[in-house]
Design a protein around this motif. Structure first.
Motif, PDB file in Angstrom:
ATOM      1  N   ALA A 244     -62.029  60.171  67.747  1.00  0.00           N
ATOM      2  CA  ALA A 244     -61.452  60.765  66.683  1.00  0.00           C
ATOM      3  C   ALA A 244     -62.886  60.802  65.487  1.00  0.00           C
ATOM      4  CB  ALA A 244     -60.433  60.238  65.848  1.00  0.00           C
ATOM      5  N   GLN A 245     -63.232  61.780  65.372  1.00  0.00           N
ATOM      6  CA  GLN A 245     -64.520  61.823  64.441  1.00  0.00           C
ATOM      7  C   GLN A 245     -64.046  62.614  63.013  1.00  0.00           C
ATOM      8  OE1 GLN A 245     -68.009  63.657  66.224  1.00  0.00           O
ATOM      9  NE2 GLN A 245     -67.178  63.224  68.133  1.00  0.00           N
ATOM     10  N   TRP A 246     -64.620  61.608  61.970  1.00  0.00           N
ATOM     11  CA  TRP A 246     -64.598  62.145  60.493  1.00  0.00           C
ATOM     12  C   TRP A 246     -65.972  62.490  59.751  1.00  0.00           C
ATOM     13  CZ3 TRP A 246     -65.863  59.237  55.783  1.00  0.00           C
ATOM     14  CH2 TRP A 246     -65.351  59.940  54.955  1.00  0.00           C
ATOM     15  N   PHE A 247     -65.971  63.734  59.134  1.00  0.00           N
ATOM     16  CA  PHE A 247     -67.059  64.039  58.334  1.00  0.00           C
ATOM     17  C   PHE A 247     -66.679  64.364  56.968  1.00  0.00           C
ATOM     18  CE2 PHE A 247     -67.081  65.631  62.618  1.00  0.00           C
ATOM     19  CZ  PHE A 247     -68.336  65.250  63.257  1.00  0.00           C
ATOM     20  N   HIS A 248     -67.573  63.806  56.285  1.00  0.00           N
ATOM     21  CA  HIS A 248     -67.429  63.915  54.672  1.00  0.00           C
ATOM     22  C   HIS A 248     -68.631  64.216  54.068  1.00  0.00           C
ATOM     23  CE1 HIS A 248     -65.553  63.895  50.775  1.00  0.00           C
ATOM     24  NE2 HIS A 248     -66.637  63.275  50.150  1.00  0.00           N
ATOM     25  N   GLN A 249     -68.920  65.618  53.480  1.00  0.00           N
ATOM     26  CA  GLN A 249     -70.217  65.804  52.978  1.00  0.00           C
ATOM     27  C   GLN A 249     -70.104  66.283  51.453  1.00  0.00           C
ATOM     28  OE1 GLN A 249     -72.350  69.721  54.151  1.00  0.00           O
ATOM     29  NE2 GLN A 249     -74.070  68.242  54.834  1.00  0.00           N
ATOM     30  N   PRO A 259     -69.357  73.733  48.238  1.00  0.00           N
ATOM     31  CA  PRO A 259     -68.077  72.891  48.088  1.00  0.00           C
ATOM     32  C   PRO A 259     -68.126  71.671  48.747  1.00  0.00           C
ATOM     33  CG  PRO A 259     -67.456  74.783  49.357  1.00  0.00           C
ATOM     34  CD  PRO A 259     -69.080  75.188  48.916  1.00  0.00           C
ATOM     35  N   GLY A 260     -68.941  71.595  50.046  1.00  0.00           N
ATOM     36  CA  GLY A 260     -68.872  70.562  50.765  1.00  0.00           C
ATOM     37  C   GLY A 260     -67.483  70.462  51.978  1.00  0.00           C
ATOM     38  N   ASP A 261     -67.430  69.686  52.497  1.00  0.00           N
ATOM     39  CA  ASP A 261     -66.234  69.705  53.317  1.00  0.00           C
ATOM     40  C   ASP A 261     -65.796  67.988  53.689  1.00  0.00           C
ATOM     41  OD1 ASP A 261     -63.867  70.460  54.711  1.00  0.00           O
ATOM     42  OD2 ASP A 261     -65.083  72.035  56.008  1.00  0.00           O
ATOM     43  N   SER A 262     -64.572  67.857  53.985  1.00  0.00           N
ATOM     44  CA  SER A 262     -64.118  66.713  54.705  1.00  0.00           C
ATOM     45  C   SER A 262     -63.056  67.081  55.648  1.00  0.00           C
ATOM     46  CB  SER A 262     -63.514  65.775  53.679  1.00  0.00           C
ATOM     47  OG  SER A 262     -62.823  64.716  54.210  1.00  0.00           O
ATOM     48  N   LEU A 263     -63.281  66.537  57.140  1.00  0.00           N
ATOM     49  CA  LEU A 263     -62.405  66.731  58.241  1.00  0.00           C
ATOM     50  C   LEU A 263     -62.160  65.941  59.092  1.00  0.00           C
ATOM     51  CD1 LEU A 263     -64.252  68.962  60.563  1.00  0.00           C
ATOM     52  CD2 LEU A 263     -65.311  68.648  58.612  1.00  0.00           C
ATOM     53  N   TRP A 264     -61.248  66.145  59.980  1.00  0.00           N
ATOM     54  CA  TRP A 264     -61.246  65.195  61.462  1.00  0.00           C
ATOM     55  C   TRP A 264     -61.283  66.173  62.579  1.00  0.00           C
ATOM     56  CZ3 TRP A 264     -61.108  59.923  62.104  1.00  0.00           C
ATOM     57  CH2 TRP A 264     -61.110  59.156  60.825  1.00  0.00           C
ATOM     58  N   GLN A 265     -61.896  65.546  63.620  1.00  0.00           N
ATOM     59  CA  GLN A 265     -61.895  66.245  64.791  1.00  0.00           C
ATOM     60  C   GLN A 265     -61.695  65.193  65.832  1.00  0.00           C
ATOM     61  OE1 GLN A 265     -65.160  68.852  66.038  1.00  0.00           O
ATOM     62  NE2 GLN A 265     -64.733  70.467  64.346  1.00  0.00           N
ATOM     63  N   GLN A 266     -61.018  65.654  66.932  1.00  0.00           N
ATOM     64  CA  GLN A 266     -60.510  64.525  67.967  1.00  0.00           C
ATOM     65  C   GLN A 266     -61.180  65.355  69.546  1.00  0.00           C
ATOM     66  OE1 GLN A 266     -57.999  66.280  66.504  1.00  0.00           O
ATOM     67  NE2 GLN A 266     -58.171  64.661  64.833  1.00  0.00           N
ATOM     68  N   ASN A 267     -61.431  64.448  70.406  1.00  0.00           N
ATOM     69  CA  ASN A 267     -62.041  64.883  71.636  1.00  0.00           C
ATOM     70  C   ASN A 267     -61.448  63.960  72.661  1.00  0.00           C
ATOM     71  OD1 ASN A 267     -64.184  66.279  70.352  1.00  0.00           O
ATOM     72  ND2 ASN A 267     -65.164  64.731  69.700  1.00  0.00           N
ATOM     73  N   LEU A 288     -59.764  68.769  69.564  1.00  0.00           N
ATOM     74  CA  LEU A 288     -58.280  69.233  70.399  1.00  0.00           C
ATOM     75  C   LEU A 288     -57.585  69.707  69.077  1.00  0.00           C
ATOM     76  CD1 LEU A 288     -56.764  68.667  72.517  1.00  0.00           C
ATOM     77  CD2 LEU A 288     -56.286  66.364  71.528  1.00  0.00           C
ATOM     78  N   SER A 289     -57.797  69.452  67.719  1.00  0.00           N
ATOM     79  CA  SER A 289     -57.088  70.030  66.572  1.00  0.00           C
ATOM     80  C   SER A 289     -57.461  71.444  66.327  1.00  0.00           C
ATOM     81  CB  SER A 289     -56.876  69.079  65.286  1.00  0.00           C
ATOM     82  OG  SER A 289     -58.288  68.675  64.803  1.00  0.00           O
TER      83      SER A 289
END
Length: 318
Positions: A244-249, A259-267, A288-289
């Protein structure tokens, strides 16, 4: 493009390794690469690029690395052809472009500087961890077209070529840790935070000229990432992985309005490895999500997929 390179590695003791090199590049390229106005003028860029690294093994399972390297970029496809190694001391030191092309486009004959330190440790308990800090800089100049007026009236009636200077810097601190659990399981965590800054200047435009502040600027972006992973490896070669990967910018300077972004992705992945790792086949689903994102490309990042994606890979090792 003409290039030459010399490299030397020295191991004076069991706990110290020194590497050093020197490259010389001479690049001839057109003044107008992909931006008007077109010109038959040819420019020349030459550079001597020193590079060196030190690797210390101060105790059992510990490794310390430090590097400083300079290099010169090229033009289009010649960036993929190198006499010198792509890494020094485990740090990448040659690039197609450090200034993201999706932000600034092509910048020919850009210079690169890489400086960094890292520490890695392996413990008898099956624990692996390390930290790394690296700073990369890139400077480049190119010609761009502009309209100006040849009469006192503020009406653009002539096409001219202006020199554009771009300066880019990215500082990154990252760390990782992983733990073997039994003979088959591995748990891992990896994180990083990076800050990228881009400055754009036009020396030919007076600073007090009307509208100069609209074409020159300074923008920045700060990106934090976190990855949690788990892996299972069967003694007969079958394996399964998930992360699971989290990104916040956040963005600053002239890019503060983004605006930037904050999200999770799964592989997730499953696959099989042949004995001796002679071959590997894997199947997986990325994102996956099915999470889309809006990240500023100013930060160096392998772009994650925007939609759920099925992947397969066959790897052969000779």
């Amino acid at each position: 493009r003409a290039a030459s390179y010399a490299y030397y590695q020295w191991d004076p003791t069991r706990w110290l390794r020194l590497s050093g090199g020197l490259s010389y590049d001479a690049l001839w390229y057109p003044a107008s690469v992909d931006l008007p106005p077109l010109s038959g003028q040819r420019l020349t860029e030459t550079q001597w690029s020193p590079k060196g690294s030190v690797t210390l093994f101060p105790w059992e399972g510990g490794q310390f690395r430090g590097v400083y390297a300079q290099s010169l970029g090229g033009l289009y496809f010649d960036n993929s052809l190198r006499l010198e190694p792509g890494q020094v001391g485990g740090f990448t030191q040659t690039f197609r472009s450090l200034i993201p092309e999706s932000v600034a486009g092509l910048v020919p004959a850009a210079s690169f500087v890489t400086a960094g330190v890292a520490w890695d440790q392996v413990l008898p308990t099956g624990t692996y961890f390390g930290v790394e800090a690296v700073e990369r800089e890139s400077d480049g100049t190119r010609s761009v077209g502009a309209f100006t007026n040849t009469t006192p009236l503020p009406l653009p009636d002539a096409l001219v070529s202006l020199e554009e200077d771009l300066e880019y810097r990215e500082r990154t601190v990252s760390g990782y840790a992983s733990q073997l659990v039994g003979r088959s399981w591995t748990l891992g965590v990896r994180g990083a935070i990076s800050r990228a800054e881009l400055s754009t200047r036009f020396p030919g435009i007076p600073s007090d000229a009307p509208g100069a502040d609209q074409v020159e600027g300074d923008e920045s972006a700060t990106l934090g990432t976190l990855q949690l992973s788990v892996r299972y490896q069967h003694p007969r070669g079958w394996f399964a992985e998930g992360d699971a990967q989290w990104f916040h910018q956040t963005n600053g300077g002239d890019a503060a309005a983004l605006p930037g972004d904050s999200l999770w992705q799964q592989n997730v992945f499953i696959g099989f490895r042949w004995p001796g790792q002679m071959a590997e086949i894997r199947f997986g689903i990325l994102n996956l999500s099915n999470t889309d994102y809006r990240l500023n490309p100013l930060n160096s990042l392998i772009a994650p997929p925007r939609i759920r994606t099925f992947v397969t890979r066959l790897q052969l090792n000779f």
